[in-house]
Design an enzyme around this catalytic site. Structure first.
Site, PDB file in Angstrom:
ATOM      1  CG  HIS A 163       7.977  -2.443  -7.640  1.00  0.00           C
ATOM      2  ND1 HIS A 163       7.907  -1.076  -7.828  1.00  0.00           N
ATOM      3  CD2 HIS A 163       8.753  -2.618  -6.553  1.00  0.00           C
ATOM      4  CE1 HIS A 163       8.609  -0.453  -6.892  1.00  0.00           C
ATOM      5  NE2 HIS A 163       9.134  -1.382  -6.105  1.00  0.00           N
ATOM      6  CG  HIS A 196       5.831   2.745  -7.672  1.00  0.00           C
ATOM      7  ND1 HIS A 196       6.713   2.057  -8.474  1.00  0.00           N
ATOM      8  CD2 HIS A 196       6.509   3.819  -7.197  1.00  0.00           C
ATOM      9  CE1 HIS A 196       7.884   2.681  -8.493  1.00  0.00           C
ATOM     10  NE2 HIS A 196       7.778   3.757  -7.730  1.00  0.00           N
ATOM     11  CD  GLU A 237       8.918  -4.116 -11.612  1.00  0.00           C
ATOM     12  OE1 GLU A 237       7.667  -4.070 -11.742  1.00  0.00           O
ATOM     13  OE2 GLU A 237       9.613  -3.124 -11.320  1.00  0.00           O
ATOM     14  CD  GLU A 278       4.527  -0.315  -9.957  1.00  0.00           C
ATOM     15  OE1 GLU A 278       5.285  -1.071  -9.316  1.00  0.00           O
ATOM     16  OE2 GLU A 278       4.941   0.598 -10.696  1.00  0.00           O
TER      17      GLU A 278
END
Length: 453
Positions: A196, A82, A287, A85
């Site tokens: 991410h 993404h 993440e 990110e």
């Protein structure tokens, strides 16, 4: 071009990389520099191009960086899927520098990793998205690729296929997705992580479900759930604080700092499920920051938060068992099925063109069943130790016997769905893909041009 500039290009220490957000062009320059200065342990190649034509550069690190070596597992990190990110871009560039520095300084941890593992690093999977991103913490633009598509919803999905007989039309998928699919076809990846931002948690498959047999509570459980939970905890507990599970106001809490992807939220077309189901590569989604675009002054601390975990996770590629399958004539058997009792994978794990198999398993006793056309089914029980501390999984080869028959049958056709990431007939996985023609010999000229533009 002056000799002094050439010297700087080749010999400026990689540790001088600044803690800031580098442009796509600057990342390209850095990768060329590292590769040119360290050709014995690095190899730069492109897996394809973004929608707008930007190269998707990968740096491979290891003592044989240009090609696969039998018995040496393939690992990968992917960041910036993404575009907004962005912390993963910074972390992976720093990781490259740290691996090279450690090797040059003859530090044991780096020597052991690079002697036992081939590590592939893709700092940005979505360079077009990054170019469009702004710096808002959670809601900035740039998530999608240039066509406005979320790349983490763009992969073939096994569960969607179960429900609606999804067709795997590769040519209809986004350029960046096609590039990764092709990459997975070219290498026998064993372990992977996708970096991410927007939360702090280690997420593991499945991300999707058929809402049936695979569910346990609110989770969508893989046959290798124990291994995935272990891998996620390795990252969360080697991270400075992820294991607390409550670092972000708008996500969590997550027990031990980990979560089953589907339990967190269902996701169709995700990359980690695709890796596991079709490429027999175990992948986590990491993440790594509450804010998708952390402030630049936070980057040094975020690197220190993640440094130990990034290295410890790579080391887990040496879990379980690895080896080769040989047919009745002593030839490596490609596409032999290597199954572990009690672990019924949607697509059975198969050997590559070298007859190799890799199975990540926790210590314990496991019964293996090896199936290959024209040969007796072989069943063996193995006692598997913990391999990461020795930087090697247990080694075990399977020796098959031909079936007592006057006619030797040709290998059976593979299931078309599960053949999706296997090499074409008569071919075999490419050992050094055509992409690797974009290497330092040609690249040195390119980077010199970039530096003087």
């Amino acid at each position: 071009m002056s000799s002094s500039l050439l010297f700087l290009l080749l010999f400026v220490p990689t540790l001088m990389l600044e803690f800031r957000y580098h442009s796509n062009r600057e990342i390209e320059q850095y990768l060329f520099q590292v590769s040119a200065a360290n050709p014995d342990i690095t190899h730069l190649y492109s897996i394809g191009k973004s929608v707008k034509g930007q190269q998707l550069w990968v740096l491979a690190l290891g003592v044989s960086p240009r090609h696969h070596t039998v018995g040496v597992p393939e690992f990968k990190y992917v960041a910036n899927m993404h575009g907004n990110e962005v912390l993963g871009r910074v972390l992976l560039l720093q990781l490259i520098g740290e691996l090279v520095r450690g090797y040059r300084d003859e530090e044991a941890w780096s020597l052991q990793l690079l002697n036992s593992t081939r590590i592939h690093i893709l700092p940005t999977m979505n360079p077009d998205g990054f170019d469009e991103a702004d710096t808002h913490c959670l809601f900035s633009r740039g998530r999608f690729n240039y066509n406005g598509v979320d790349l983490n919803r763009g992969f073939p999905d096994a569960f969607a296929g179960l429900r609606k007989q999804q067709q795997l039309n590769e040519e209809q998928r986004e350029a960046e997705v096609r590039a990764v699919i092709g990459w997975l076809k070219s290498e026998t990846f064993v372990l992977s992580a996708n970096l991410h931002g927007g939360a702090v948690v280690a997420s593991y498959p499945y991300d999707n479900s058929d809402r049936g047999f695979d569910l346990m509570g609110a989770a969508s459980v893989t046959p290798d759930d124990d291994v995935f939970v272990h891998l996620a905890k390795v990252y969360s507990y080697n991270h400075a604080s992820m294991h607390r599970g409550d670092l972000c106001d708008d996500s969590g809490p997550f027990r031990d700092g980990i979560t089953n992807g589907y339990h967190w939220y269902p996701l169709e077309g995700g990359m980690q499920d695709y890796n596991y189901v079709w490429a027999q590569c175990l992948e986590l989604t990491l993440e790594l920051s509450c804010c998708k675009f952390p402030q630049p002054n936070e980057l040094p601390a975020l690197w220190m938060d993640n440094k130990k975990a990034l290295l410890a996770y790579i080391q887990q590629i040496h879990l379980g068992v690895k080896g080769r399958v040989f047919d009745g004539s002593g030839t490596p058997a490609q596409n032999a099925v290597v199954e572990v009792e009690g672990r019924s994978n949607m697509c059975p794990f198969r050997t590559n063109k070298h007859g190799e198999y890799y199975r990540l398993l926790l210590p314990g006793n496991y019964t293996f069943k090896v199936t290959y056309a024209g040969h007796d089914v072989l069943t063996e029980t193995l006692s598997v130790p913990y391999g990461p501390d020795q930087y090697s999984a247990m080694k075990h080869d399977f020796m098959l016997r031909r079936t007592a028959s006057t006619t030797i049958r040709a290998p059976a056709e593979l299931n078309p769905t599960c053949n999706y990431t296997l090499p074409p007939k008569g071919g075999g996985a490419t050992c050094g893909s055509t992409w690797s023609g974009l290497t330092v010999g040609f690249g040195l000229v390119t980077v010199l041009q970039l530096l003087i533009d």
